[in-house]
Scaffold this motif. Structure first.
Motif, PDB file in Angstrom:
ATOM      1  N   ALA A  79      50.896  47.532  34.838  1.00 23.51           N
ATOM      2  CA  ALA A  79      49.472  47.715  35.096  1.00 23.51           C
ATOM      3  C   ALA A  79      48.685  46.785  34.189  1.00 23.51           C
ATOM      4  O   ALA A  79      48.791  46.880  32.963  1.00 23.51           O
ATOM      5  CB  ALA A  79      49.069  49.161  34.851  1.00 23.51           C
ATOM      6  N   ARG A  80      47.897  45.883  34.794  1.00 24.47           N
ATOM      7  CA  ARG A  80      47.083  44.952  34.009  1.00 24.47           C
ATOM      8  C   ARG A  80      45.598  45.226  34.222  1.00 24.47           C
ATOM      9  O   ARG A  80      45.143  45.372  35.346  1.00 24.47           O
ATOM     10  CB  ARG A  80      47.370  43.494  34.385  1.00 24.47           C
ATOM     11  CG  ARG A  80      46.614  42.513  33.482  1.00 24.47           C
ATOM     12  CD  ARG A  80      46.777  41.066  33.888  1.00 24.47           C
ATOM     13  NE  ARG A  80      46.261  40.178  32.844  1.00 24.47           N
ATOM     14  CZ  ARG A  80      44.974  39.807  32.738  1.00 24.47           C
ATOM     15  NH1 ARG A  80      44.089  40.258  33.610  1.00 24.47           N
ATOM     16  NH2 ARG A  80      44.587  38.999  31.759  1.00 24.47           N
TER      17      ARG A  80
ATOM     18  N   PRO B 207      58.739  27.624  31.636  1.00 25.63           N
ATOM     19  CA  PRO B 207      58.639  27.247  33.045  1.00 25.63           C
ATOM     20  C   PRO B 207      59.814  26.394  33.490  1.00 25.63           C
ATOM     21  O   PRO B 207      60.374  25.629  32.704  1.00 25.63           O
ATOM     22  CB  PRO B 207      57.332  26.451  33.103  1.00 25.63           C
ATOM     23  CG  PRO B 207      56.569  26.843  31.889  1.00 25.63           C
ATOM     24  CD  PRO B 207      57.601  27.154  30.846  1.00 25.63           C
ATOM     25  N   VAL B 208      60.198  26.563  34.728  1.00 23.83           N
ATOM     26  CA  VAL B 208      61.251  25.745  35.316  1.00 23.83           C
ATOM     27  C   VAL B 208      60.618  24.467  35.865  1.00 23.83           C
ATOM     28  O   VAL B 208      59.633  24.511  36.597  1.00 23.83           O
ATOM     29  CB  VAL B 208      61.987  26.503  36.438  1.00 23.83           C
ATOM     30  CG1 VAL B 208      62.990  25.597  37.132  1.00 23.83           C
ATOM     31  CG2 VAL B 208      62.671  27.737  35.869  1.00 23.83           C
TER      32      VAL B 208
ATOM     33  N   ALA C 176      53.255  38.956  31.468  1.00 25.74           N
ATOM     34  CA  ALA C 176      51.950  38.884  30.792  1.00 25.74           C
ATOM     35  C   ALA C 176      51.461  37.447  30.706  1.00 25.74           C
ATOM     36  O   ALA C 176      50.268  37.169  30.901  1.00 25.74           O
ATOM     37  CB  ALA C 176      52.057  39.498  29.405  1.00 25.74           C
ATOM     38  N   ALA C 177      52.367  36.506  30.407  1.00 31.54           N
ATOM     39  CA  ALA C 177      51.984  35.100  30.319  1.00 31.54           C
ATOM     40  C   ALA C 177      51.548  34.557  31.679  1.00 31.54           C
ATOM     41  O   ALA C 177      50.552  33.829  31.789  1.00 31.54           O
ATOM     42  CB  ALA C 177      53.146  34.275  29.763  1.00 31.54           C
ATOM     43  N   LEU C 178      52.272  34.914  32.728  1.00 29.40           N
ATOM     44  CA  LEU C 178      51.903  34.463  34.073  1.00 29.40           C
ATOM     45  C   LEU C 178      50.580  35.081  34.522  1.00 29.40           C
ATOM     46  O   LEU C 178      49.740  34.407  35.133  1.00 29.40           O
ATOM     47  CB  LEU C 178      53.013  34.825  35.059  1.00 29.40           C
ATOM     48  CG  LEU C 178      54.351  34.102  34.879  1.00 29.40           C
ATOM     49  CD1 LEU C 178      55.409  34.699  35.794  1.00 29.40           C
ATOM     50  CD2 LEU C 178      54.201  32.604  35.143  1.00 29.40           C
ATOM     51  N   ALA C 179      50.389  36.364  34.211  1.00 29.30           N
ATOM     52  CA  ALA C 179      49.146  37.026  34.572  1.00 29.30           C
ATOM     53  C   ALA C 179      47.959  36.383  33.860  1.00 29.30           C
ATOM     54  O   ALA C 179      46.870  36.249  34.433  1.00 29.30           O
ATOM     55  CB  ALA C 179      49.221  38.511  34.244  1.00 29.30           C
ATOM     56  N   ALA C 180      48.168  35.982  32.611  1.00 29.12           N
ATOM     57  CA  ALA C 180      47.091  35.322  31.865  1.00 29.12           C
ATOM     58  C   ALA C 180      46.707  33.999  32.519  1.00 29.12           C
ATOM     59  O   ALA C 180      45.528  33.613  32.528  1.00 29.12           O
ATOM     60  CB  ALA C 180      47.517  35.105  30.422  1.00 29.12           C
TER      61      ALA C 180
ATOM     62  N   MET D  59      55.746  36.027  42.124  1.00 33.08           N
ATOM     63  CA  MET D  59      57.139  36.169  42.524  1.00 33.08           C
ATOM     64  C   MET D  59      57.860  34.815  42.491  1.00 33.08           C
ATOM     65  O   MET D  59      59.013  34.708  42.074  1.00 33.08           O
ATOM     66  CB  MET D  59      57.234  36.772  43.926  1.00 33.08           C
ATOM     67  CG  MET D  59      56.752  38.208  44.054  1.00 33.08           C
ATOM     68  SD  MET D  59      57.826  39.432  43.241  1.00 33.08           S
ATOM     69  CE  MET D  59      56.959  39.634  41.668  1.00 33.08           C
ATOM     70  N   ASP D  60      57.162  33.787  42.939  1.00 33.60           N
ATOM     71  CA  ASP D  60      57.711  32.433  42.944  1.00 33.60           C
ATOM     72  C   ASP D  60      58.072  31.991  41.530  1.00 33.60           C
ATOM     73  O   ASP D  60      59.180  31.504  41.264  1.00 33.60           O
ATOM     74  CB  ASP D  60      56.674  31.493  43.556  1.00 33.60           C
ATOM     75  CG  ASP D  60      57.224  30.105  43.828  1.00 33.60           C
ATOM     76  OD1 ASP D  60      58.354  29.998  44.325  1.00 33.60           O
ATOM     77  OD2 ASP D  60      56.505  29.127  43.553  1.00 33.60           O
ATOM     78  N   GLN D  61      57.151  32.190  40.602  1.00 31.88           N
ATOM     79  CA  GLN D  61      57.380  31.791  39.220  1.00 31.88           C
ATOM     80  C   GLN D  61      58.506  32.594  38.567  1.00 31.88           C
ATOM     81  O   GLN D  61      59.334  32.048  37.837  1.00 31.88           O
ATOM     82  CB  GLN D  61      56.085  31.956  38.419  1.00 31.88           C
ATOM     83  CG  GLN D  61      54.984  30.977  38.802  1.00 31.88           C
ATOM     84  CD  GLN D  61      55.341  29.542  38.448  1.00 31.88           C
ATOM     85  OE1 GLN D  61      55.812  29.259  37.351  1.00 31.88           O
ATOM     86  NE2 GLN D  61      55.118  28.640  39.386  1.00 31.88           N
ATOM     87  N   LEU D  62      58.557  33.890  38.831  1.00 30.24           N
ATOM     88  CA  LEU D  62      59.626  34.710  38.266  1.00 30.24           C
ATOM     89  C   LEU D  62      60.989  34.300  38.832  1.00 30.24           C
ATOM     90  O   LEU D  62      61.988  34.222  38.096  1.00 30.24           O
ATOM     91  CB  LEU D  62      59.370  36.188  38.554  1.00 30.24           C
ATOM     92  CG  LEU D  62      58.205  36.828  37.787  1.00 30.24           C
ATOM     93  CD1 LEU D  62      57.950  38.242  38.313  1.00 30.24           C
ATOM     94  CD2 LEU D  62      58.490  36.863  36.291  1.00 30.24           C
TER      95      LEU D  62
END
Length: 269
Positions: free
Chosen positions: A183-184, A263-264, A159-163, A138-141
């Motif tokens: 769903a991952r 990324p910020v 998907a990139a963050l989950a990876a 959530m922070d990254q999004l």
């Protein structure tokens, strides 16, 4: 490890049948007895039931089974503790607000040495790796997008963050904001889409059957996602390892070629 259950539909639908089989895995047909939870989106609101008791024995689970709440997006979880004590604060699903919407998250797996938070907006209440990973997502999004982006772009970024998080361990999860359900799969996650012509289904964990043709319309689409198939007479599809699927209106969407957001950069004051 834990067990996941999700539902995404094009019309409000109850999850009583699937939940009856799913809850048996919390201490009866399986050993996941460290708590359970289920959450239903209803419009912009969210109705949650959490209990640190085994779901097969929980009076609250009895209530949910007898209460046919209709929803288009549902996230449920049965816990087998790996990190954090057995307590209500450590019970999934977890809920946070982002972009003026509630988000629900449930995780199956174990993560270690997770990256630090880039900001202080989202913080875990309990002591699980799961809630920390959710807060990090959530922070990254929130740092990448001031408002909710188009779903294709959000899917790619998710998907990139989950990876990134998956580098730290096993990361099966369900995530929803009430409009779509992500769903991952890392190890085990399956889905089925029920649509016309509807047929009879029989649970694997209880001797219960239902004829969906009696309770549905020809235009209905109901996607059910579970760690292991809930029925023994239907053809469930196993999600590929490392794949993140998006369900909308009971239809599955795979990742397109949309690039994730960069990324910020956070500069110290």
């Amino acid at each position: 490890m834990c067990q996941l259950l999700g539902m995404n539909c094009n019309v409000p639908t109850d999850i009583v049948f699937s939940f009856e089989g799913f809850r048996q895995r919390g201490g009866l047909t399986d050993h996941h007895s460290d708590g359970w939870g289920i959450a239903f989106f209803e419009g912009d609101g969210c109705r949650m039931f959490l209990d640190h008791q085994p779901s097969a024995l929980s009076p609250l689970a009895d209530l949910v089974h007898k209460y046919p709440i209709k929803s288009r997006n549902v996230v449920a979880h049965i816990r087998k503790a790996t990190q954090g004590e057995v307590s209500l604060a450590n019970t999934h699903p977890f809920k946070r607000e982002l972009w003026g919407r509630y988000w629900l998250f449930a995780h199956n797996g174990n993560l270690t040495d997770l990256p630090p938070m880039a900001s202080s907006r989202f913080q875990p209440v309990g002591t699980t790796d799961s809630e920390y990973a959710f807060c990090w997502l959530m922070d990254q999004l929130g740092l990448r997008y001031p408002s909710k982006p188009p779903l294709d772009e959000l899917h790619a970024t998710m998907a990139a963050l989950a990876a990134e998080l998956a580098k730290h361990g096993t990361f099966n999860f369900l995530l929803s904001d009430g409009t779509a359900l992500f769903a991952r799969c890392a190890t085990d996650l399956h889905y089925i889409i029920r649509q016309a012509p509807f047929a009879m289904a029989h649970l694997s964990d209880a001797d219960v059957s239902v004829d969906f043709a009696r309770y549905t319309q020809p235009s209905d689409h109901v996607a059910v996602i579970a760690t292991q198939p809930l029925t023994d007479n239907e053809n469930w599809i196993r999600i590929a390892q490392g794949e993140l699927l998006r369900f909308e209106d009971g239809v599955v969407h795979r990742l397109t070629n949309v690039a994730p957001a960069e990324p910020v950069r956070i500069h110290a004051a």
